[in-house]
Design an enzyme around this catalytic site. Structure first.
Site, short mmCIF file in Angstrom:
data_model
loop_
_atom_site.label_atom_id
_atom_site.label_comp_id
_atom_site.label_asym_id
_atom_site.label_seq_id
_atom_site.Cartn_x
_atom_site.Cartn_y
_atom_site.Cartn_z
N HIS A 1 -11.08 -8.54 39.78
CA HIS A 1 -10.08 -7.92 38.91
C HIS A 1 -9.31 -8.95 38.09
O HIS A 1 -8.82 -8.64 37.00
CB HIS A 1 -9.16 -7.03 39.73
CG HIS A 1 -9.85 -5.81 40.24
ND1 HIS A 1 -9.55 -5.22 41.44
CD2 HIS A 1 -10.87 -5.08 39.71
CE1 HIS A 1 -10.34 -4.17 41.62
NE2 HIS A 1 -11.15 -4.07 40.58
N ASP B 1 -20.71 -3.29 39.50
CA ASP B 1 -20.39 -3.81 40.83
C ASP B 1 -20.85 -2.84 41.91
O ASP B 1 -20.04 -2.25 42.62
CB ASP B 1 -18.90 -4.13 40.97
CG ASP B 1 -18.02 -2.91 40.78
OD1 ASP B 1 -18.47 -1.94 40.16
OD2 ASP B 1 -16.88 -2.91 41.28
N SER C 1 -11.08 -0.72 39.66
CA SER C 1 -11.37 -1.21 38.32
C SER C 1 -10.99 -0.21 37.22
O SER C 1 -10.46 -0.63 36.18
CB SER C 1 -12.86 -1.58 38.21
OG SER C 1 -13.21 -2.56 39.17
N ASP D 1 -25.74 8.41 38.70
CA ASP D 1 -26.16 7.05 39.02
C ASP D 1 -25.86 6.16 37.82
O ASP D 1 -26.42 6.33 36.73
CB ASP D 1 -27.66 7.06 39.34
CG ASP D 1 -28.22 5.66 39.57
OD1 ASP D 1 -27.41 4.71 39.71
OD2 ASP D 1 -29.45 5.52 39.61
N GLY D 2 -24.98 5.19 37.99
CA GLY D 2 -24.60 4.33 36.89
C GLY D 2 -25.71 3.45 36.38
O GLY D 2 -25.73 3.08 35.20
N GLU E 1 -19.73 7.42 38.80
CA GLU E 1 -19.55 7.34 40.24
C GLU E 1 -20.44 8.38 40.90
O GLU E 1 -20.32 9.59 40.63
CB GLU E 1 -18.09 7.56 40.64
CG GLU E 1 -17.85 7.55 42.13
CD GLU E 1 -18.45 6.34 42.84
OE1 GLU E 1 -19.15 6.53 43.85
OE2 GLU E 1 -18.23 5.20 42.36
N HIS F 1 -20.11 1.72 38.52
CA HIS F 1 -19.87 2.07 39.92
C HIS F 1 -18.35 2.10 40.12
O HIS F 1 -17.77 1.21 40.73
CB HIS F 1 -20.53 1.06 40.87
CG HIS F 1 -22.03 1.02 40.76
ND1 HIS F 1 -22.68 0.39 39.72
CD2 HIS F 1 -22.99 1.55 41.54
CE1 HIS F 1 -23.99 0.53 39.88
NE2 HIS F 1 -24.21 1.23 40.98
#
Length: 296
Positions: free
Chosen positions: A19, A180, A116, A159-160, A134, A42
């Site tokens: 971050h 991530d 995030s 699904d990212g 997500e 994600h």
């Protein structure tokens, strides 16, 4: 994939590094004064209760954001990051919608940690766009509750890795992408490389950030080298090692961030900050950091 919940790890040393870098990249983009799209493949739940059962199981935040919370001697970039977490912990409006009265210098108890998406929301302007992927249904519902009403925000329970394709190239043609995944499944390493390769084909001008864990897996060791081959315009790799593996050789020793097309200011910022930050988060005498930069 669905078994992973970031709430168990929120605010730990890996979140601090991730971050800190994210905030620096987003602030650089915002300062340019041109709208852009932030894509989180994600996204998680967007925020985490540190006093909840999941976060308290191992209380990892105590060795991360907890070590920085009350410091008065932080370098400016670290202080800026901690201020974002600080503001996330401030009380909200009352039942009548009146803003709280907050005394100057007040430091709230550390009870919440922003994911995030919340870091991004705090920095982005109304003209910037949020695209949050997500896969976990409960976390996706939480994101919808807290981000669904924001202009230019989309929450996608998908699904990212696959969904990133639909977001590139963006309009306007400026974008920051954060990837991530949990890496609980070993296949996530290959999926990350494949998704980034495809993304660079679709939109080579984007800023792409990949977080990865420092664990005893050959795939984790090889990931930065695989990613560097995708970045003809330049890259930056930062890794911070703060803990020792357990006796069986397992555990999260540290983490890394690999940035394709990084802001030109990022290397100097991290070069100045990492010695101090590594020392503050060190859990053993051999704590160290690695910073490598290949300009465009």
């Amino acid at each position: 994939m669905l078994a992973y919940r970031h709430a168990f790890h929120a605010g730990n040393h890996a979140d601090v590094l991730k971050h800190l870098v994210l905030a620096q990249v987003l602030q650089y983009m915002v300062d340019k004064g041109k709208p852009f799209r932030y894509i989180d493949t994600h996204a998680g739940a967007g925020g985490y209760l540190l006093k909840g059962a999941q976060a308290q199981k191992n209380a990892e935040y105590r060795e991360g954001i907890g070590r920085l919370w009350s410091r008065a001697d932080m370098p400016a970039p670290v202080a800026d990051y901690v201020r974002l977490v600080h503001d996330f912990n401030l009380p909200g409006p009352d039942e009548q919608g009146n803003p709280p009265v907050i005394e100057k210098g007040y430091t709230p108890p550390l009870a919440l940690y922003p994911g995030s998406p919340s870091i991004a929301r705090a920095l982005l302007t109304p003209g910037d766009a949020l695209r949050l992927f997500e896969l976990h249904p409960a976390d996706a519902r939480t994101l919808m509750t807290h981000f669904g009403g924001r202009r230019n925000a989309q929450i996608l329970n998908e699904d990212g890795f696959a969904g990133l394709k639909s977001q590139l190239p963006p309009t306007p043609r400026r974008a920051v992408v954060l990837m991530d995944p949990s890496y609980e499944l070993v296949g996530d390493y290959g999926k990350t490389v494949a998704a980034l390769r495809d993304a660079m084909t679709r939109f080579a001008e984007g800023v792409y950030m990949v977080w990865y864990p420092q664990v005893s897996r050959v795939e984790a060791v090889q990931l930065p080298k695989r990613l560097s081959a995708l970045a003809p315009k330049g890259w930056l790799h930062v890794r911070m090692t703060v803990a020792q593996p357990n006796r069986q050789g397992f555990g999260l020793s540290g983490s890394g961030m690999f940035i394709l097309n990084p802001p030109w200011t990022l290397h100097a910022t991290l070069e100045a900050v990492l010695p101090w930050l590594t020392q503050q988060l060190a859990q053993f005498d051999g704590a160290s950091y690695h910073l490598e930069y290949q300009p465009a």
